[in-house]
Design a protein around this motif. Sequence first.
Motif, PDB file in Angstrom:
ATOM      1  N   ILE A 296       0.842  -1.002  -0.075  1.00  0.00           N
ATOM      2  CA  ILE A 296       0.039  -0.182   0.012  1.00  0.00           C
ATOM      3  C   ILE A 296       0.893   1.224   0.001  1.00  0.00           C
ATOM      4  O   ILE A 296       0.614   2.113  -0.750  1.00  0.00           O
ATOM      5  N   LEU A 297       1.842   1.329   1.011  1.00  0.00           N
ATOM      6  CA  LEU A 297       2.652   2.504   0.919  1.00  0.00           C
ATOM      7  C   LEU A 297       3.759   2.561   0.262  1.00  0.00           C
ATOM      8  O   LEU A 297       4.232   3.962  -0.196  1.00  0.00           O
ATOM      9  N   LYS A 298       4.485   1.690  -0.205  1.00  0.00           N
ATOM     10  CA  LYS A 298       5.710   1.521  -0.923  1.00  0.00           C
ATOM     11  C   LYS A 298       5.542   1.146  -2.350  1.00  0.00           C
ATOM     12  O   LYS A 298       6.430   1.020  -3.257  1.00  0.00           O
ATOM     13  N   HIS A 299       4.099   0.396  -2.879  1.00  0.00           N
ATOM     14  CA  HIS A 299       3.824  -0.107  -4.054  1.00  0.00           C
ATOM     15  C   HIS A 299       4.871  -1.190  -4.413  1.00  0.00           C
ATOM     16  O   HIS A 299       5.237  -1.254  -5.571  1.00  0.00           O
ATOM     17  N   SER A 300       5.331  -1.900  -3.302  1.00  0.00           N
ATOM     18  CA  SER A 300       6.276  -2.866  -3.434  1.00  0.00           C
ATOM     19  C   SER A 300       6.070  -4.134  -2.627  1.00  0.00           C
ATOM     20  O   SER A 300       5.386  -3.944  -1.565  1.00  0.00           O
ATOM     21  N   LEU A 301       6.454  -5.207  -2.836  1.00  0.00           N
ATOM     22  CA  LEU A 301       6.333  -6.417  -2.061  1.00  0.00           C
ATOM     23  C   LEU A 301       7.708  -6.856  -1.375  1.00  0.00           C
ATOM     24  O   LEU A 301       7.685  -7.681  -0.541  1.00  0.00           O
ATOM     25  N   THR A 302       8.695  -5.986  -1.446  1.00  0.00           N
ATOM     26  CA  THR A 302       9.931  -6.246  -0.866  1.00  0.00           C
ATOM     27  C   THR A 302      10.416  -4.912   0.102  1.00  0.00           C
ATOM     28  O   THR A 302      11.222  -5.295   1.039  1.00  0.00           O
ATOM     29  N   GLU A 303       9.891  -3.873  -0.163  1.00  0.00           N
ATOM     30  CA  GLU A 303      10.686  -2.672   0.407  1.00  0.00           C
ATOM     31  C   GLU A 303       9.765  -2.420   1.757  1.00  0.00           C
ATOM     32  O   GLU A 303       8.621  -2.059   1.675  1.00  0.00           O
ATOM     33  N   PRO A 304      10.256  -2.413   3.003  1.00  0.00           N
ATOM     34  CA  PRO A 304       9.729  -1.958   4.212  1.00  0.00           C
ATOM     35  C   PRO A 304       9.512  -0.339   4.445  1.00  0.00           C
ATOM     36  O   PRO A 304      10.256   0.145   3.617  1.00  0.00           O
ATOM     37  N   ILE A 305       8.401  -0.108   5.112  1.00  0.00           N
ATOM     38  CA  ILE A 305       8.431   1.261   5.306  1.00  0.00           C
ATOM     39  C   ILE A 305       9.187   1.604   6.508  1.00  0.00           C
ATOM     40  O   ILE A 305       9.769   0.955   7.336  1.00  0.00           O
ATOM     41  N   PRO A 306       9.194   2.867   6.734  1.00  0.00           N
ATOM     42  CA  PRO A 306       9.988   3.341   7.927  1.00  0.00           C
ATOM     43  C   PRO A 306       9.415   2.914   9.349  1.00  0.00           C
ATOM     44  O   PRO A 306       8.182   2.766   9.430  1.00  0.00           O
ATOM     45  N   ALA A 307      10.159   2.557  10.398  1.00  0.00           N
ATOM     46  CA  ALA A 307       9.659   1.946  11.522  1.00  0.00           C
ATOM     47  C   ALA A 307      10.083   2.975  12.603  1.00  0.00           C
ATOM     48  O   ALA A 307      10.736   4.054  12.442  1.00  0.00           O
ATOM     49  N   LEU A 308       9.418   3.011  13.796  1.00  0.00           N
ATOM     50  CA  LEU A 308       9.600   4.026  14.863  1.00  0.00           C
ATOM     51  C   LEU A 308      10.685   3.991  15.475  1.00  0.00           C
ATOM     52  O   LEU A 308      11.065   4.701  15.852  1.00  0.00           O
ATOM     53  N   LYS A 309      11.462   2.641  15.414  1.00  0.00           N
ATOM     54  CA  LYS A 309      12.691   2.779  16.259  1.00  0.00           C
ATOM     55  C   LYS A 309      13.748   3.271  15.362  1.00  0.00           C
ATOM     56  O   LYS A 309      14.889   3.386  15.785  1.00  0.00           O
ATOM     57  N   ASP A 310      13.569   3.651  13.861  1.00  0.00           N
ATOM     58  CA  ASP A 310      14.393   4.513  13.263  1.00  0.00           C
ATOM     59  C   ASP A 310      14.560   5.768  13.672  1.00  0.00           C
ATOM     60  O   ASP A 310      15.542   6.682  13.337  1.00  0.00           O
TER      61      ASP A 310
END
Length: 479
Positions: A296-310
């Motif tokens: 939904i957010l990256k339009h990708s099946l491999t790329e993660p979205i940013p995480a809060l611990k970042d």
Amino acid sequence: MFGLEALELARIQFAFTISFHIIFPAITIGLASFLAVLEGLWLKTKRQVYRDLYHFWLKIFAVNFGMGVVSGIVMAYQFGTNWSAFSEFAGSVTGPLLAYEVLTAFFLEAGFLGVMLFGWNRVGPGLHFFSTLMVAVGTLISTFWILASNSWMHTPQGHEIIDGIVVPVDWFAIVFNPSFPYRLTHMAIAAFLATAFMVGASAAWHLLRGNDNPAVRKMLSMAMWMALIVAPLQAVVGDFHGLNTLEHQPAKIAAMEGHWDNSSGEPTPLILFGWPDMEREETRYKIEIPYLGSLILKHSLTEPIPALKDFPPEDRPNSTIVFWTFRIMVALGFLMIFTGLWSLWLRRGGNLFTSRPFLSLALVMGPSGIIAILAGWFTTEIGRQPWVIYGLMRTSDAVSNHGAGQLGLTLAMFVLIYFAVFGIGFVYVLRLIAKGPVINEGNEKGAGGPGEKRTPMRPLSAADEAMPHDHGDQLGERN
């Protein structure tokens, strides 16, 4: 007060007052455009139903407009009283933007509102229609400037900081900042949807009670056409808005998704439900769908979205709140789409006005647009924290030097006064809606108000509905 610090009380006070205020502009925006459509259809077709609906909703518009103006004045004062450090730092940007709203939207509305409310039989039909159009345009211009100011606080650009003060250097860049087009479109559509479902719920209520007439049917029909067309469009705009937020405010997206850790390097699942725990730095009891968050957010099946611990803990929004406010908004959006599709199916079968299950759903969905707007604004503003101007000024540095006792007292006063004053206003609007549109058989003689030859002396007389204590002429019995 309840162990809260001055900063927390100032934020609660602002959130409380603006939550009341945003309801009225949203309905005003939608109703003004609805009234313009109704009058335009009446001028084109001369069908009495459009004229009757215009006069009916004009009363509700007049009361709502008045409450919006009163509640909006408080917001301007709070910038100076509770957030003086913010005003000193960024007033050179936000001040002119709000002034442009007054110079354009307020003056335009003030110039034509009286003609719109009281000029039906005093000016020609063309001028009256033009006045209604100008009021509708004025509400949209007001939305333009308010969203420009607020969007700049989310994605600031076009400025320099000189001696600790924001100095504008490019007004085009300031106004058309990166998030502005998406947020303006999203808010305008939300206002139309909120109004459509309020109109639809009003019609459903009357039909369920057996008050079936052409005006009530037309209300429901027009509201459901709006829901059918605009609700899916809002979902598309929301997706673009989310992608823009991911680019410029990734911490907000991570908080909305309740996503904490990318150490595994795996694609991000979509968490449907759960409980983000800020202390334990995890989302507990989660139910998730693999890969869908990245899709939904990256339009990708491999790329993660940013995480809060970042992000450092002090730069993280409160995920516990925005996780749920975002889901409330989205869930209501899907219900709106479903309602529109169901109405289309019933319309094709000729059962739109007689299906009691559907009418019951339409009635329950009446406040859905307002609730979705509030949930969306909570997501947007709490998700911006701890920044009042993203990346430039922290909220803790923007508050005035007041004590918790002072802010607690004023907050309590706001709560009491708002629930008293606007509570009466809400009840009055509900009384007007419950009365329903009156079928006019061509009798132009009346006690005054919209469509009548006598002009009331008080602006709110446009509502022409007797209050509970008024045993006089019972003007509300006339249209």
